[in-house]
Each structure stands twice: as C-alpha cells, then as structure tokens.
Design an enzyme around this catalytic site. Structure first.
Site, short mmCIF file in Angstrom:
data_model
loop_
_atom_site.label_atom_id
_atom_site.label_comp_id
_atom_site.label_asym_id
_atom_site.label_seq_id
_atom_site.Cartn_x
_atom_site.Cartn_y
_atom_site.Cartn_z
CD GLU A 51 -5.45 1.37 2.47
OE1 GLU A 51 -5.68 2.31 1.68
OE2 GLU A 51 -6.05 0.29 2.46
NE ARG A 101 -4.08 -1.84 0.43
CZ ARG A 101 -4.14 -3.12 0.05
NH1 ARG A 101 -3.15 -3.65 -0.64
NH2 ARG A 101 -5.20 -3.85 0.30
CB SER A 159 -8.51 -1.57 4.75
OG SER A 159 -8.89 -2.84 4.29
P1 FAD Z 1 -8.84 8.90 -4.54
O1 FAD Z 1 -9.48 8.56 -3.24
O2 FAD Z 1 -9.52 9.89 -5.42
O3 FAD Z 1 -7.35 9.41 -4.24
C1 FAD Z 1 -6.49 8.69 -3.39
C2 FAD Z 1 -5.16 9.44 -3.26
O4 FAD Z 1 -4.49 9.47 -4.51
C3 FAD Z 1 -5.35 10.92 -2.88
O5 FAD Z 1 -4.25 11.30 -2.10
C4 FAD Z 1 -5.33 11.63 -4.22
O6 FAD Z 1 -4.92 12.97 -4.12
C5 FAD Z 1 -4.34 10.80 -5.00
N1 FAD Z 1 -4.61 10.74 -6.45
C6 FAD Z 1 -5.72 10.22 -7.03
N2 FAD Z 1 -5.59 10.24 -8.37
C7 FAD Z 1 -4.36 10.77 -8.64
C8 FAD Z 1 -3.65 11.07 -9.83
N3 FAD Z 1 -4.14 10.81 -11.05
N4 FAD Z 1 -2.42 11.64 -9.72
C9 FAD Z 1 -1.89 11.91 -8.49
N5 FAD Z 1 -2.53 11.67 -7.34
C10 FAD Z 1 -3.75 11.10 -7.40
N6 FAD Z 1 -7.73 -0.61 -2.03
C11 FAD Z 1 -6.94 -1.69 -2.22
O7 FAD Z 1 -5.73 -1.55 -2.47
N7 FAD Z 1 -7.44 -2.96 -2.17
C12 FAD Z 1 -8.74 -3.19 -1.91
O8 FAD Z 1 -9.17 -4.36 -1.87
C13 FAD Z 1 -9.60 -2.09 -1.70
N8 FAD Z 1 -10.91 -2.28 -1.42
C14 FAD Z 1 -11.72 -1.20 -1.21
C15 FAD Z 1 -13.08 -1.43 -0.95
C16 FAD Z 1 -13.95 -0.38 -0.76
C17 FAD Z 1 -15.41 -0.65 -0.48
C18 FAD Z 1 -13.46 0.96 -0.84
C19 FAD Z 1 -14.41 2.12 -0.68
C20 FAD Z 1 -12.11 1.20 -1.09
C21 FAD Z 1 -11.23 0.12 -1.26
N9 FAD Z 1 -9.85 0.30 -1.52
C22 FAD Z 1 -9.04 -0.78 -1.76
C23 FAD Z 1 -9.28 1.66 -1.53
C24 FAD Z 1 -9.43 2.39 -2.89
O9 FAD Z 1 -10.37 1.75 -3.70
C25 FAD Z 1 -8.10 2.46 -3.63
O10 FAD Z 1 -7.14 3.11 -2.84
C26 FAD Z 1 -8.21 3.21 -4.96
O11 FAD Z 1 -7.05 3.05 -5.73
C27 FAD Z 1 -8.48 4.69 -4.76
O12 FAD Z 1 -8.78 5.24 -6.02
P2 FAD Z 1 -9.49 6.65 -6.18
O13 FAD Z 1 -9.46 7.01 -7.61
O14 FAD Z 1 -10.82 6.61 -5.54
O15 FAD Z 1 -8.51 7.56 -5.34
N1 EPU Z 2 -10.89 -10.48 10.55
C1 EPU Z 2 -11.43 -10.54 11.81
N2 EPU Z 2 -12.31 -9.57 12.19
C2 EPU Z 2 -12.68 -8.57 11.35
C3 EPU Z 2 -12.12 -8.50 10.06
C4 EPU Z 2 -11.20 -9.47 9.67
O1 EPU Z 2 -11.11 -11.44 12.59
O2 EPU Z 2 -13.49 -7.75 11.76
C5 EPU Z 2 -9.99 -11.55 10.11
C6 EPU Z 2 -10.66 -12.41 9.02
O3 EPU Z 2 -11.47 -13.41 9.55
C7 EPU Z 2 -9.48 -12.96 8.26
C8 EPU Z 2 -8.42 -11.87 8.42
O4 EPU Z 2 -8.84 -11.02 9.49
O5 EPU Z 2 -9.02 -14.13 8.85
C9 EPU Z 2 -8.22 -11.04 7.14
O6 EPU Z 2 -9.47 -10.47 6.77
P1 EPU Z 2 -9.85 -10.19 5.22
O7 EPU Z 2 -9.59 -11.40 4.41
O8 EPU Z 2 -11.21 -9.60 5.20
O9 EPU Z 2 -8.77 -9.16 4.74
P2 EPU Z 2 -8.15 -7.86 5.42
O10 EPU Z 2 -6.76 -8.18 5.87
O11 EPU Z 2 -9.07 -7.30 6.44
C10 EPU Z 2 -7.02 -7.01 3.24
C11 EPU Z 2 -6.90 -5.71 2.54
C12 EPU Z 2 -8.14 -5.45 1.70
C13 EPU Z 2 -8.27 -6.58 0.67
C14 EPU Z 2 -8.37 -7.91 1.40
C15 EPU Z 2 -8.35 -9.08 0.45
C16 EPU Z 2 -5.45 -4.26 3.82
C17 EPU Z 2 -5.35 -3.10 4.73
N3 EPU Z 2 -6.69 -4.64 3.48
O12 EPU Z 2 -8.09 -6.89 4.17
O13 EPU Z 2 -7.99 -4.22 1.02
O14 EPU Z 2 -9.39 -6.40 -0.14
O15 EPU Z 2 -7.24 -8.06 2.30
O16 EPU Z 2 -7.10 -9.21 -0.13
O17 EPU Z 2 -4.43 -4.80 3.41
C18 EPU Z 2 -8.38 -1.87 1.20
O18 EPU Z 2 -7.16 -1.72 1.05
O19 EPU Z 2 -9.17 -0.91 1.32
C19 EPU Z 2 -8.93 -3.23 1.24
C20 EPU Z 2 -10.23 -3.47 1.39
#
Ligand code: FAD
Ligand code: EPU
Length: 336
Positions: A332, A162, A236
């Site tokens: 994050e 990240r 997250s």
């Molecule tokens: P924004 O929120 O618009 O911007 C994020 C940051 O990047 C800000 O600092 C912004 O200024 C900067 N920025 C954006 N675009 C540019 C650009 N073109 N040039 C320079 N700076 C820029 N992330 C994961 O890694 N894995 C996941 O599984 C994951 N699951 C998610 C689930 C949910 C339900 C949600 C709501 C979010 C999740 N995220 C996850 C976080 C998010 O989706 C990612 O970080 C995504 O890449 C953010 O994209 P955005 O365009 O919305 O960024």
């Molecule tokens: N868990 C708990 N309690 C909770 C949540 C999770 O015990 O309330 C346990 C789960 O049971 C599991 C473990 O924690 O054993 C990991 O949980 P999960 O698989 O849901 O993944 P995570 O570690 O919580 C990360 C990323 C996610 C990504 C998933 C799948 C980070 C910070 N988050 O979540 O990314 O989608 O793995 O790869 O690394 C994001 O970055 O916004 C994001 C959603």
C-alpha cells in the site's frame, strides 16, 4: 523559496529513513511551484506531503518538493451541505478538527490519519467504514508539463479501495493543489464498523455527536497503531486483498479462523494482518526493521533501519503469505 542541496529526508518521512535528496524545496503557491519547475524541468520530481505513506529505498537523485499550500475556506453552502476547500499542505487531522468544531459532519471517522490534505485523494484514504470519496466534491491539480490547473470531479478521480487515477494513469503527472469536500450540516453517523460502538459505550456517550465519534476513533487508533513520533512506520504496509467466494470457501475450510468481510460484489476482503500473523511474522525484528507487535500489517523502523531492509522484509512477508495461502499481497505504501 530556496533550493537546498543534498539534504537528509529523515524528518520528512514518518518511517524516519535517512536518505538524501539531491535537491529539496517547498512551495506555497502555484507561482512558486511554476518557478521551481522551470529550471529543473528535466529532473525527476517527487511531491511530498507529510511523508506518511512513502518508503525511500535509496537516495533521490532529483528534486523533492514539499507542498505547503495552505488555507481552509467555506466556498458555498446549500440546505444540507457546506463545501469546504482546503489547501493541499494543511495537516489532515487539523482539517478534520476544524470541521468538527464547526459541526460539519462527514470527516469524523477519518480522525487522526497522519499526513496532509493533498495526499488524501491519491489513495482515497479510508478508515472505520468511511472513505474520502463519500465526501469528496472536487480538486484542483497542476499538470507539471502543461503548466496549468485541471479540475477533477469524483468521477474523474476513479476512486477505488486505496486507489485513484493519480496512482495509475496520471502517476507523477499532477500536483494536487487543493481539495473541496462536501460536508453535511446534519450528521449521518456511521458507527457500525469495528469497535466504535463499544468505545462510545465505554466513554459513556448518551447523545451521539460527531465530536464523540471522532474521540472514539482517536482512542481506538491510539491503542492499536504505533505513533510515528515514537516509532517509525507508514501505517498499513499492505492492502487487504479481495478474493472470490470460491477461493474464500476453500481457505475457510482449511483455516477456520481466517478473517474476511463480505463485499457487495460477492467477493470477500481478507484481513491481511491476520494472514501475516498466521505466517508467524507479528512482532519479529530483523536488525532495526520489524513487524509491529500489535498490528502485523504495520512494518516499523526501530531506529536505523534502511528503506532497503524494510523493503526486503516486506518481500519475505509477501512470499510467505503466497506460499501458505496462495494469496498475492499488494503493497500500500509508495516505494521510491
Ligand atoms: P505522502 O507520504 O507525503 O505522499 C504519499 C504519496 O502521494 C506520494 O506518492 C506522494 O508523492 C504523493 N503526494 C503527496 N502529496 C501530493 C500532492 N499534493 N500532489 C500530488 N501527489 C502528492 N491511510 C489510510 O487511508 N487510512 C488509515 O487509517 C491510515 N492510517 C495510518 C496510520 C499511521 C500511523 C500512518 C503512519 C499512516 C496511515 N495511513 C492511513 C497512511 C497515510 O496517513 C495516508 O496515505 C496519507 O494520506 C498520506 O499523506 P501524506 O501527506 O503523508 O502523503
Ligand atoms: N488482525 C489480526 N492480526 C493482526 C492485525 C489485525 O488478526 O496482526 C485482525 C484484527 O483482529 C481484525 C482484522 O484483522 O479482526 C482487521 O484489523 P484492523 O481493524 O486493525 O484493520 P486493518 O484491516 O488491519 C484497515 C486499514 C487501516 C484502517 C483500519 C480501520 C487497510 C490496508 N488498512 O486495517 O488503514 O485504519 O482498517 O478502518 O485497509 C492504512 O491504510 O495505513 C491504515 C492504517
């Protein structure tokens, strides 16, 4: 291209926080970006994609610029790969689907991550055992002061968990304009993570293919993570912390159920969601700010929470995890 004044950012961030931007505009080309930055060069600026990884804690006294650079192009190919360039303003999941439809492999585990392509290298987005650094080729970014484009290879980006140069030494210096991915003509399936295999079985998939992997990831994500269209959140809120083996062994002796994943460097990555849940935060609600009922790593806005309320809640969570486990969690989400 128009500059709006004093507009609410509520619809531009997935937390649904109602703050105001002094100035707001969007751009679709480098020329438009240049034109916007010329008269406003002294003001602070934020580049916005889908607003899905950002928490606004106060009004923004500067210029918010929404990146809407579009277009997806196949730029070259070799025996095993296609090189596909996407404008930063393309929606991430639509880009993933575009590749999957053409049988270009590598993005399927990253299905349904909200946001736009331009933000994906910012924090090296990852899910289900894959991070974009594995399929990243290069990106072009515009330097706000120098007013010119730089090209970054994967090495230049210094990707980490990240993390990238754009969150550290070049924070706020560059606007990412497009990203090129090196996708595989023949898939290398990665289904060892989490519940993917189980989900594929449930789906009755006999011959593994990238469409099925993508659908399995979509199903798992939809069952676990709140949909921002229904309840405000930014995924997250904290990173999963990495600790050394000694500290892990000590913690495991005290908390036998603790969840940790061994890393290649000998350290362990802890599930922050487990730590937060063990501190009793899962499902709690303070006004409209809360901790998701099914995933303690996700903070939610039930409607009218302010960014400050969510930030204060995150601070209390940090402190209690520190007290109980001696572990300092790191946020994050980008706090503005
Ligand atoms: P924004 O929120 O618009 O911007 C994020 C940051 O990047 C800000 O600092 C912004 O200024 C900067 N920025 C954006 N675009 C540019 C650009 N073109 N040039 C320079 N700076 C820029 N992330 C994961 O890694 N894995 C996941 O599984 C994951 N699951 C998610 C689930 C949910 C339900 C949600 C709501 C979010 C999740 N995220 C996850 C976080 C998010 O989706 C990612 O970080 C995504 O890449 C953010 O994209 P955005 O365009 O919305 O960024
Ligand atoms: N868990 C708990 N309690 C909770 C949540 C999770 O015990 O309330 C346990 C789960 O049971 C599991 C473990 O924690 O054993 C990991 O949980 P999960 O698989 O849901 O993944 P995570 O570690 O919580 C990360 C990323 C996610 C990504 C998933 C799948 C980070 C910070 N988050 O979540 O990314 O989608 O793995 O790869 O690394 C994001 O970055 O916004 C994001 C959603």
């Amino acid at each position: 291209m128009q500059i709006e004044q004093n507009i609410s950012l509520r619809q531009y961030n997935t937390f649904g926080i109602d703050v105001k931007a002094k100035l707001f505009s969007s751009f679709g080309t480098q020329e438009e970006l240049d034109d916007l930055l010329t008269p406003t060069s002294k003001l602070p600026t934020i580049i916005l994609g889908g607003g899905s990884n950002i928490l606004f804690t106060k009004d923004f006294d500067g210029l918010v610029l929404k990146n809407e650079t579009k277009g997806i192009d196949l730029i070259k190919e070799d025996l095993n790969h296609v090189y596909v360039r996407s404008g930063a303003g393309e929606n991430w999941h639509q880009f993933v689907l575009y590749a999957i439809q053409r049988n270009w492999a590598g993005l399927e585990n990253l299905s349904l991550i909200p946001g736009n392509v331009g933000a994906s290298p910012m924090q090296n987005i990852g899910a289900y055992g894959v991070e974009i650094r594995e399929i990243f080729d290069e990106l072009e970014a515009y330097h706000k002061k120098e007013r010119k484009i730089h090209t970054f290879s994967a090495n230049d980006c210094e990707f980490g968990y990240r993390d990238s140069v754009f969150k550290k030494k070049y924070r706020n210096d560059f606007v990412i304009m497009n990203v090129t991915f090196r996708l595989n003509k023949k898939p290398h399936f990665n289904i060892s993570y989490g519940a993917i295999e189980e989900e594929l079985e449930k789906m009755g998939v006999k011959d593994l293919n990238i469409q099925a992997v993508s659908q399995a990831v979509i199903n798992i994500r939809s069952s676990k993570l709140p949909d921002p269209a229904k309840i405000g959140n930014a995924g997250s809120f904290f990173k999963n912390p990495e600790i050394g083996m000694k500290q892990y062994n000590k913690l495991q002796a005290l908390f036998p159920d603790i969840i940790g994943y061994p890393l290649q460097n000998g350290n362990t990555k802890l599930a922050a969601g487990w730590l937060i849940e063990a501190c009793g935060w899962k499902g709690i609600r303070r006004g409209d700010a809360g901790v998701h009922t099914q995933q303690a790593l996700v903070l939610v806005n039930y409607g009218e929470a302010t960014g400050k309320e969510l930030y204060d809640l995150s601070e209390k969570i940090l402190q209690s995890v520190k007290r109980k486990f001696g572990i300092q969690l790191e946020r994050e989400v980008n706090i503005i």
